[in-house]
Design a protein around this motif. Structure first.
Motif, PDB file in Angstrom:
ATOM      1  N   GLY A   1      -1.054   8.850   8.209  1.00 27.76           N
ATOM      2  CA  GLY A   1       0.199   7.941   8.361  1.00 27.76           C
ATOM      3  C   GLY A   1       0.689   7.534   7.018  1.00 27.76           C
ATOM      4  O   GLY A   1       0.282   8.078   6.054  1.00 27.76           O
ATOM      5  N   GLU A   2       1.349   6.554   7.058  1.00 28.98           N
ATOM      6  CA  GLU A   2       1.944   6.025   5.761  1.00 28.98           C
ATOM      7  C   GLU A   2       1.421   4.823   5.138  1.00 28.98           C
ATOM      8  O   GLU A   2       0.718   4.179   5.895  1.00 28.98           O
ATOM      9  CB  GLU A   2       3.503   5.792   5.912  1.00 28.98           C
ATOM     10  N   LEU A   3       1.538   4.820   3.846  1.00 30.16           N
ATOM     11  CA  LEU A   3       0.746   3.565   3.185  1.00 30.16           C
ATOM     12  C   LEU A   3       1.882   2.755   2.332  1.00 30.16           C
ATOM     13  O   LEU A   3       2.882   3.642   1.980  1.00 30.16           O
ATOM     14  CB  LEU A   3      -0.391   3.992   2.115  1.00 30.16           C
ATOM     15  N   ALA A   4       1.820   1.480   2.139  1.00 29.70           N
ATOM     16  CA  ALA A   4       2.759   0.957   0.986  1.00 29.70           C
ATOM     17  C   ALA A   4       2.091   1.159  -0.077  1.00 29.70           C
ATOM     18  O   ALA A   4       1.387   2.098  -0.443  1.00 29.70           O
ATOM     19  CB  ALA A   4       2.829  -0.672   1.479  1.00 29.70           C
ATOM     20  N   GLU A   5       2.164   0.118  -1.177  1.00 28.58           N
ATOM     21  CA  GLU A   5       1.640   0.241  -2.339  1.00 28.58           C
ATOM     22  C   GLU A   5      -0.014   0.010  -1.895  1.00 28.58           C
ATOM     23  O   GLU A   5      -0.442  -0.367  -1.200  1.00 28.58           O
ATOM     24  CB  GLU A   5       1.812  -0.989  -3.405  1.00 28.58           C
ATOM     25  N   PHE A   6      -0.839   0.933  -2.862  1.00 24.53           N
ATOM     26  CA  PHE A   6      -2.020   0.970  -2.639  1.00 24.53           C
ATOM     27  C   PHE A   6      -2.967  -0.493  -2.500  1.00 24.53           C
ATOM     28  O   PHE A   6      -3.821  -0.653  -1.768  1.00 24.53           O
ATOM     29  CB  PHE A   6      -2.844   1.814  -3.611  1.00 24.53           C
ATOM     30  N   SER A   7      -2.322  -1.423  -3.246  1.00 26.46           N
ATOM     31  CA  SER A   7      -2.904  -2.661  -3.301  1.00 26.46           C
ATOM     32  C   SER A   7      -2.417  -3.446  -2.174  1.00 26.46           C
ATOM     33  O   SER A   7      -2.922  -4.810  -1.823  1.00 26.46           O
ATOM     34  CB  SER A   7      -2.479  -3.466  -4.405  1.00 26.46           C
ATOM     35  N   ASP A   8      -1.461  -3.205  -1.057  1.00 28.80           N
ATOM     36  CA  ASP A   8      -1.109  -3.982  -0.137  1.00 28.80           C
ATOM     37  C   ASP A   8      -1.975  -3.788   1.099  1.00 28.80           C
ATOM     38  O   ASP A   8      -1.605  -2.858   2.042  1.00 28.80           O
ATOM     39  CB  ASP A   8       0.278  -3.598   0.282  1.00 28.80           C
TER      40      ASP A   8
ATOM     41  N   TRP B   1      -0.549  -4.780   4.863  1.00 25.21           N
ATOM     42  CA  TRP B   1       0.401  -3.638   5.447  1.00 25.21           C
ATOM     43  C   TRP B   1      -0.428  -2.495   5.665  1.00 25.21           C
ATOM     44  O   TRP B   1      -0.375  -1.514   6.664  1.00 25.21           O
ATOM     45  CB  TRP B   1       1.431  -3.395   4.315  1.00 25.21           C
ATOM     46  N   ASN B   2      -1.341  -1.837   4.823  1.00 26.30           N
ATOM     47  CA  ASN B   2      -1.880  -0.474   4.886  1.00 26.30           C
ATOM     48  C   ASN B   2      -3.218  -0.755   6.010  1.00 26.30           C
ATOM     49  O   ASN B   2      -3.162   0.237   6.735  1.00 26.30           O
ATOM     50  CB  ASN B   2      -2.409  -0.033   3.613  1.00 26.30           C
ATOM     51  N   THR B   3      -3.627  -1.806   6.364  1.00 28.55           N
ATOM     52  CA  THR B   3      -4.523  -1.953   7.405  1.00 28.55           C
ATOM     53  C   THR B   3      -3.922  -1.878   8.560  1.00 28.55           C
ATOM     54  O   THR B   3      -4.105  -1.011   9.591  1.00 28.55           O
ATOM     55  CB  THR B   3      -5.038  -3.513   7.330  1.00 28.55           C
TER      56      THR B   3
ATOM     57  N   GLN C   1      -4.689   1.203  11.259  1.00 28.39           N
ATOM     58  CA  GLN C   1      -5.030   0.996  12.494  1.00 28.39           C
ATOM     59  C   GLN C   1      -4.251   1.707  13.535  1.00 28.39           C
ATOM     60  O   GLN C   1      -4.699   2.050  14.585  1.00 28.39           O
ATOM     61  CB  GLN C   1      -5.025  -0.667  12.816  1.00 28.39           C
ATOM     62  N   LYS C   2      -3.042   1.776  13.486  1.00 24.13           N
ATOM     63  CA  LYS C   2      -2.215   2.487  14.241  1.00 24.13           C
ATOM     64  C   LYS C   2      -2.677   3.877  14.872  1.00 24.13           C
ATOM     65  O   LYS C   2      -2.667   4.409  15.788  1.00 24.13           O
ATOM     66  CB  LYS C   2      -0.698   2.706  13.904  1.00 24.13           C
ATOM     67  N   SER C   3      -3.135   4.564  13.693  1.00 19.79           N
ATOM     68  CA  SER C   3      -3.925   5.738  13.829  1.00 19.79           C
ATOM     69  C   SER C   3      -5.350   5.827  14.224  1.00 19.79           C
ATOM     70  O   SER C   3      -5.911   6.646  15.151  1.00 19.79           O
ATOM     71  CB  SER C   3      -3.547   6.498  12.635  1.00 19.79           C
TER      72      SER C   3
ATOM     73  N   ALA D   1      -9.985  -0.208   9.859  1.00 16.30           N
ATOM     74  CA  ALA D   1      -8.778   0.036   8.887  1.00 16.30           C
ATOM     75  C   ALA D   1      -8.740  -0.825   7.913  1.00 16.30           C
ATOM     76  O   ALA D   1      -8.245  -0.345   6.530  1.00 16.30           O
ATOM     77  CB  ALA D   1      -7.678  -0.129   9.939  1.00 16.30           C
ATOM     78  N   LYS D   2      -9.273  -2.201   8.003  1.00 13.16           N
ATOM     79  CA  LYS D   2      -9.164  -2.889   7.038  1.00 13.16           C
ATOM     80  C   LYS D   2     -10.392  -2.506   6.014  1.00 13.16           C
ATOM     81  O   LYS D   2      -9.853  -2.659   4.754  1.00 13.16           O
ATOM     82  CB  LYS D   2      -9.634  -4.517   7.538  1.00 13.16           C
ATOM     83  N   ALA D   3     -11.452  -2.218   6.245  1.00  8.64           N
ATOM     84  CA  ALA D   3     -12.542  -1.720   5.074  1.00  8.64           C
ATOM     85  C   ALA D   3     -11.887  -0.688   4.576  1.00  8.64           C
ATOM     86  O   ALA D   3     -11.990  -0.694   3.250  1.00  8.64           O
ATOM     87  CB  ALA D   3     -13.691  -1.237   6.091  1.00  8.64           C
ATOM     88  N   ILE D   4     -11.056   0.480   5.004  1.00  8.56           N
ATOM     89  CA  ILE D   4     -10.760   1.489   4.417  1.00  8.56           C
ATOM     90  C   ILE D   4      -9.358   1.087   3.411  1.00  8.56           C
ATOM     91  O   ILE D   4      -9.362   1.472   2.314  1.00  8.56           O
ATOM     92  CB  ILE D   4     -10.064   2.599   5.470  1.00  8.56           C
ATOM     93  N   ALA D   5      -8.268   0.061   4.040  1.00  9.63           N
ATOM     94  CA  ALA D   5      -7.213  -0.523   3.408  1.00  9.63           C
ATOM     95  C   ALA D   5      -7.916  -1.051   1.943  1.00  9.63           C
ATOM     96  O   ALA D   5      -7.406  -0.976   0.819  1.00  9.63           O
ATOM     97  CB  ALA D   5      -6.641  -1.254   3.996  1.00  9.63           C
TER      98      ALA D   5
END
Length: 89
Positions: free
Chosen positions: A51-58, A61-63, A67-69, A76-80
């Motif tokens: 899927g899509e990411l925002a800024e890598f530091s966000d 949002w990235n979580t 998580q959607k996928s 998801a939080k650990a990966i973000a």
């Protein structure tokens, strides 16, 4: 002959590509992420998600996007967080 047409080649806009392995809760996630013309993206091929990411530091949002996928908020939080930490170095 196939009934499709490639209408865009964005190779010039794909950049800042990374591949990291994230171990979390007994599972392994092979995470490929980077930037393309519409922003950030991620792929976790061994879990059939992307899927899509925002800024890598966000991280928040990235979580949500991961998580959607992936269907696991904690993973998801650990990966973000791993993406944010890796790109901060």
């Amino acid at each position: 002959m196939e009934n499709y047409k490639i209408g865009y080649n964005g190779d010039a806009y794909v950049e800042n590509i990374h591949h990291i392995g994230v171990e979390y809760n007994g599972n392994y996630y092979s995470v490929i992420f980077g930037e393309y013309v519409n922003g950030g993206f991620f792929s976790i091929p061994n879990w059939n998600c992307g899927g899509e990411l925002a800024e890598f530091s966000d991280v928040p949002w990235n979580t949500e996007s991961i998580q959607k996928s992936l269907k696991s908020k904690m993973a998801a939080k650990a990966i973000a967080k791993a993406i944010a930490d890796y790109t901060r170095e």
